[in-house]
Scaffold this motif. Structure first.
Motif, PDB file in Angstrom:
ATOM      1  N   SER A  76      33.676  38.194  21.826  1.00 26.31           N
ATOM      2  CA  SER A  76      32.291  38.361  21.857  1.00 26.31           C
ATOM      3  C   SER A  76      31.433  37.224  21.570  1.00 26.31           C
ATOM      4  O   SER A  76      30.459  36.738  22.085  1.00 26.31           O
ATOM      5  CB  SER A  76      31.758  39.542  21.283  1.00 26.31           C
ATOM      6  OG  SER A  76      30.520  40.069  21.249  1.00 26.31           O
ATOM      7  N   GLY A  77      31.916  36.705  20.363  1.00 30.70           N
ATOM      8  CA  GLY A  77      30.933  35.614  19.666  1.00 30.70           C
ATOM      9  C   GLY A  77      31.319  34.292  20.480  1.00 30.70           C
ATOM     10  O   GLY A  77      30.214  33.708  20.873  1.00 30.70           O
ATOM     11  N   PHE A  78      32.482  34.290  21.173  1.00 29.89           N
ATOM     12  CA  PHE A  78      32.681  33.053  22.077  1.00 29.89           C
ATOM     13  C   PHE A  78      31.831  33.349  23.168  1.00 29.89           C
ATOM     14  O   PHE A  78      30.910  32.144  23.356  1.00 29.89           O
ATOM     15  CB  PHE A  78      34.262  33.214  22.329  1.00 29.89           C
ATOM     16  CG  PHE A  78      34.583  31.928  23.467  1.00 29.89           C
ATOM     17  CD1 PHE A  78      34.921  30.673  22.766  1.00 29.89           C
ATOM     18  CD2 PHE A  78      34.365  32.112  24.816  1.00 29.89           C
ATOM     19  CE1 PHE A  78      35.118  29.713  23.864  1.00 29.89           C
ATOM     20  CE2 PHE A  78      34.737  31.257  25.622  1.00 29.89           C
ATOM     21  CZ  PHE A  78      35.238  30.036  25.296  1.00 29.89           C
ATOM     22  N   PHE A  79      31.939  34.297  23.915  1.00 30.34           N
ATOM     23  CA  PHE A  79      30.973  34.301  25.465  1.00 30.34           C
ATOM     24  C   PHE A  79      29.642  34.504  24.882  1.00 30.34           C
ATOM     25  O   PHE A  79      28.688  33.820  25.651  1.00 30.34           O
ATOM     26  CB  PHE A  79      31.335  35.364  25.944  1.00 30.34           C
ATOM     27  CG  PHE A  79      32.822  35.437  26.680  1.00 30.34           C
ATOM     28  CD1 PHE A  79      32.706  34.402  28.064  1.00 30.34           C
ATOM     29  CD2 PHE A  79      33.844  36.059  26.436  1.00 30.34           C
ATOM     30  CE1 PHE A  79      34.007  34.388  28.590  1.00 30.34           C
ATOM     31  CE2 PHE A  79      35.169  35.886  27.185  1.00 30.34           C
ATOM     32  CZ  PHE A  79      35.350  34.855  28.368  1.00 30.34           C
ATOM     33  N   ARG A 227      27.526  47.016   4.635  1.00 24.88           N
ATOM     34  CA  ARG A 227      28.725  46.085   4.126  1.00 24.88           C
ATOM     35  C   ARG A 227      29.802  45.933   5.203  1.00 24.88           C
ATOM     36  O   ARG A 227      30.316  44.582   4.954  1.00 24.88           O
ATOM     37  CB  ARG A 227      29.223  46.955   2.921  1.00 24.88           C
ATOM     38  CG  ARG A 227      30.553  46.315   2.367  1.00 24.88           C
ATOM     39  CD  ARG A 227      30.839  46.981   1.163  1.00 24.88           C
ATOM     40  NE  ARG A 227      31.867  46.387   0.419  1.00 24.88           N
ATOM     41  CZ  ARG A 227      33.320  46.296   0.546  1.00 24.88           C
ATOM     42  NH1 ARG A 227      33.581  47.102   1.585  1.00 24.88           N
ATOM     43  NH2 ARG A 227      34.111  45.497  -0.054  1.00 24.88           N
ATOM     44  N   ALA A 228      30.107  46.968   5.736  1.00 28.62           N
ATOM     45  CA  ALA A 228      31.405  46.576   6.755  1.00 28.62           C
ATOM     46  C   ALA A 228      30.603  45.637   8.049  1.00 28.62           C
ATOM     47  O   ALA A 228      31.605  44.815   8.308  1.00 28.62           O
ATOM     48  CB  ALA A 228      31.773  48.003   7.748  1.00 28.62           C
ATOM     49  N   ILE A 229      29.585  45.751   8.360  1.00 31.96           N
ATOM     50  CA  ILE A 229      29.007  44.887   9.466  1.00 31.96           C
ATOM     51  C   ILE A 229      29.117  43.248   9.027  1.00 31.96           C
ATOM     52  O   ILE A 229      29.549  42.317   9.411  1.00 31.96           O
ATOM     53  CB  ILE A 229      27.641  45.204   9.628  1.00 31.96           C
ATOM     54  CG1 ILE A 229      27.304  46.366  10.258  1.00 31.96           C
ATOM     55  CG2 ILE A 229      26.865  44.064  10.283  1.00 31.96           C
ATOM     56  CD1 ILE A 229      27.838  46.273  11.790  1.00 31.96           C
ATOM     57  N   LEU A 230      28.540  43.214   7.500  1.00 26.85           N
ATOM     58  CA  LEU A 230      28.722  41.624   6.871  1.00 26.85           C
ATOM     59  C   LEU A 230      30.237  41.190   6.799  1.00 26.85           C
ATOM     60  O   LEU A 230      30.235  40.107   7.280  1.00 26.85           O
ATOM     61  CB  LEU A 230      28.033  41.686   5.771  1.00 26.85           C
ATOM     62  CG  LEU A 230      26.473  42.008   5.840  1.00 26.85           C
ATOM     63  CD1 LEU A 230      25.816  42.074   4.361  1.00 26.85           C
ATOM     64  CD2 LEU A 230      25.635  40.994   6.620  1.00 26.85           C
ATOM     65  N   ILE A 231      30.986  41.992   6.465  1.00 26.49           N
ATOM     66  CA  ILE A 231      32.227  41.269   6.219  1.00 26.49           C
ATOM     67  C   ILE A 231      33.084  41.175   7.543  1.00 26.49           C
ATOM     68  O   ILE A 231      34.082  40.419   7.481  1.00 26.49           O
ATOM     69  CB  ILE A 231      33.225  42.371   5.149  1.00 26.49           C
ATOM     70  CG1 ILE A 231      33.421  43.656   5.696  1.00 26.49           C
ATOM     71  CG2 ILE A 231      32.632  42.488   3.879  1.00 26.49           C
ATOM     72  CD1 ILE A 231      34.247  44.596   4.650  1.00 26.49           C
ATOM     73  N   HIS A 232      32.664  41.586   8.509  1.00 27.09           N
ATOM     74  CA  HIS A 232      33.492  41.515   9.868  1.00 27.09           C
ATOM     75  C   HIS A 232      32.833  40.196  10.676  1.00 27.09           C
ATOM     76  O   HIS A 232      33.015  39.910  11.539  1.00 27.09           O
ATOM     77  CB  HIS A 232      33.256  42.660  10.764  1.00 27.09           C
ATOM     78  CG  HIS A 232      34.417  43.842  10.405  1.00 27.09           C
ATOM     79  ND1 HIS A 232      34.090  44.540   9.424  1.00 27.09           N
ATOM     80  CD2 HIS A 232      35.568  43.975  11.045  1.00 27.09           C
ATOM     81  CE1 HIS A 232      35.091  45.666   9.510  1.00 27.09           C
ATOM     82  NE2 HIS A 232      36.075  45.164  10.301  1.00 27.09           N
ATOM     83  N   TYR A 233      31.245  39.853  10.185  1.00 29.08           N
ATOM     84  CA  TYR A 233      30.746  38.922  10.854  1.00 29.08           C
ATOM     85  C   TYR A 233      31.299  37.562  10.793  1.00 29.08           C
ATOM     86  O   TYR A 233      31.099  36.943  12.004  1.00 29.08           O
ATOM     87  CB  TYR A 233      29.373  38.914   9.989  1.00 29.08           C
ATOM     88  CG  TYR A 233      28.307  38.060  10.804  1.00 29.08           C
ATOM     89  CD1 TYR A 233      28.084  38.060  12.042  1.00 29.08           C
ATOM     90  CD2 TYR A 233      27.486  37.158  10.001  1.00 29.08           C
ATOM     91  CE1 TYR A 233      27.351  37.584  12.895  1.00 29.08           C
ATOM     92  CE2 TYR A 233      26.341  36.720  10.945  1.00 29.08           C
ATOM     93  CZ  TYR A 233      26.154  36.593  12.126  1.00 29.08           C
ATOM     94  OH  TYR A 233      25.273  35.947  12.930  1.00 29.08           O
ATOM     95  N   PRO A 234      32.014  37.091   9.843  1.00 32.02           N
ATOM     96  CA  PRO A 234      32.825  35.818  10.030  1.00 32.02           C
ATOM     97  C   PRO A 234      33.827  35.987  11.347  1.00 32.02           C
ATOM     98  O   PRO A 234      34.029  34.681  11.991  1.00 32.02           O
ATOM     99  CB  PRO A 234      33.571  35.683   9.052  1.00 32.02           C
ATOM    100  CG  PRO A 234      32.600  36.277   7.828  1.00 32.02           C
ATOM    101  CD  PRO A 234      32.334  37.496   8.495  1.00 32.02           C
ATOM    102  N   ILE A 235      34.409  37.120  11.738  1.00 36.77           N
ATOM    103  CA  ILE A 235      35.132  37.098  12.840  1.00 36.77           C
ATOM    104  C   ILE A 235      34.420  36.897  13.958  1.00 36.77           C
ATOM    105  O   ILE A 235      34.647  36.023  14.797  1.00 36.77           O
ATOM    106  CB  ILE A 235      35.968  38.469  12.882  1.00 36.77           C
ATOM    107  CG1 ILE A 235      36.726  38.720  11.561  1.00 36.77           C
ATOM    108  CG2 ILE A 235      37.062  38.447  14.036  1.00 36.77           C
ATOM    109  CD1 ILE A 235      37.001  40.202  11.383  1.00 36.77           C
TER     110      ILE A 235
END
Length: 379
Positions: A76-79, A227-235
């Protein structure tokens, strides 16, 4: 996205579409295995042939559904960042139309999402009436019941889902547990324009800010949706970083070698009980390495029937992901109501997976196909 002039050699996006197809089928098969095949404890108690034992053991490879979602985040981040990455590669700056971005995201994602909400509501209500045991989390199977106890149609599940934040308050919208990742995606789309403001200052500033938010969330926030949103953000950002890297240069062979090595190390490591902060670093490696390996595949594979099949499925992966679970849960509920347990063989799981794919293809034709955008071409 608007179609740009195609260059002599396009980035290998076809294989990324095939990857999406593989990931979507993997998630579907994993849920079919879980809901429509007896657990290992029951399986080990019965007499079985050696070949069925091999198949059962091999099916254990389908337990990495959460890791597959991490790769979806990177994709998703890529596209999403691919267009800006192309502008940065060409002129070291970019223009961004905020209104157009959100109009396109809403047009592309919300109609199929609403379709899936309605589908979930209809299928689940029929299931509640005809085969209530599973839906009321009363099967006696601890894994099933602890999972289905959080699946309902209370205000805690309905209101967040209507605001594009499904499962954010701890309850799934009906049986559709996979919706949880869409809530994360929608937040990342909201963050994207803000992140681009920091990215204008430079690549280091942009990506370090994203990773810093994740570290701060992990250490300073209590367990919560934010918190879960933020710690997944780098992915998600790792996919954006790969997009910037790929539009600037061809992949040297040593990068491909490092990607295979990183993928192997991250896959082995996620099987151990590391702290969350380290696990999400592993997920970044897992997602980014997978993307780099897939885009490095030779163009000669494009015409292979298997590649074309998964590329075709990949175009429908969004519909498959958001529509499959209520259908599989319905079959599981029928099985439990009729036989008191999940089947000891895997044939029902396989047949249900195939039937669900066919139904999702129909749903794609009815809805998602009408809201797709043309593909950006990049060198």
């Amino acid at each position: 996205m608007a179609m740009l002039t195609e260059t002599k050699k396009s980035l290998n996006l076809k294989s990324l579409d095939a990857l999406r197809g593989i990931l979507a089928v993997y998630v579907l098969l994993g849920h079919c295995r879980w809901l429509l095949w007896a657990g290992n404890n029951e399986w080990n108690k019965i007499d079985r042939s050696w070949w069925s034992d091999i198949l059962a053991t091999a099916s254990a490879s389908l337990r990495y559904g959460h890791e597959v979602v991490m790769i979806f985040f990177a994709l998703s981040g890529f596209f999403i960042h691919l267009r800006i990455s192309k502008q940065l590669a060409e002129k070291n700056s970019f223009s961004f139309d905020l209104t157009r971005f959100f109009k396109r995201r809403l047009h592309r994602l919300v109609p199929p999402y609403i379709f899936a909400l309605i589908l979930t509501l209809i299928v689940d209500l029929i299931g509640y009436y005809l085969y209530p045991t599973l839906y009321h989390a009363a099967t006696g199977d601890i894994l099933l019941d602890t999972n289905f106890i959080r699946k309902d149609f209370s205000l805690t599940s309905i209101i967040p889902a209507l605001f594009l934040l499904p499962s954010s308050l701890g309850k799934d919208f009906g049986t559709n547990g996979p919706f949880w990742s869409l809530g994360y995606e929608f937040v990342y789309y909201l963050l994207y324009p803000l992140w681009l403001m920091v990215r204008r200052l430079g690549a280091w500033q942009g990506y370090i800010t994203g990773f810093t938010l994740a570290i701060a969330g992990n250490y300073f926030l209590p367990p919560s949706f934010i918190r879960a949103i933020l710690i997944h953000y780098p992915i998600w950002l790792s996919g954006a970083l790969i997009a910037e890297f790929l539009v600037k240069k061809q992949l040297p062979k040593w990068i491909i070698f490092i990607s295979y090595l990183s993928l192997s190390i991250s896959f082995i490591a996620i099987n151990y009980n590391f702290p969350d902060s380290f696990n999400f670093f592993l997920y970044c490696l897992l997602g980014s390495s997978t993307l780099l390996i897939v885009v490095s595949l030779p163009n000669s594979i494009f015409n292979h029937p298997i590649h074309r099949l998964f590329e075709f499925i990949g175009m429908e992966s969004y519909t498959i992901y958001i529509c499959h679970f209520p259908l599989v849960a319905f079959v599981s509920a029928w099985t439990i109501e009729k036989f008191g347990t999940r089947p000891m063989h895997g044939w029902l799981a396989l047949v249900t997976a195939i039937a669900t794919l066919l139904l999702c293809h129909l749903f794609f034709l009815l809805c998602e196909r009408n809201f797709m955008h043309s593909r950006l071409k990049v060198e």
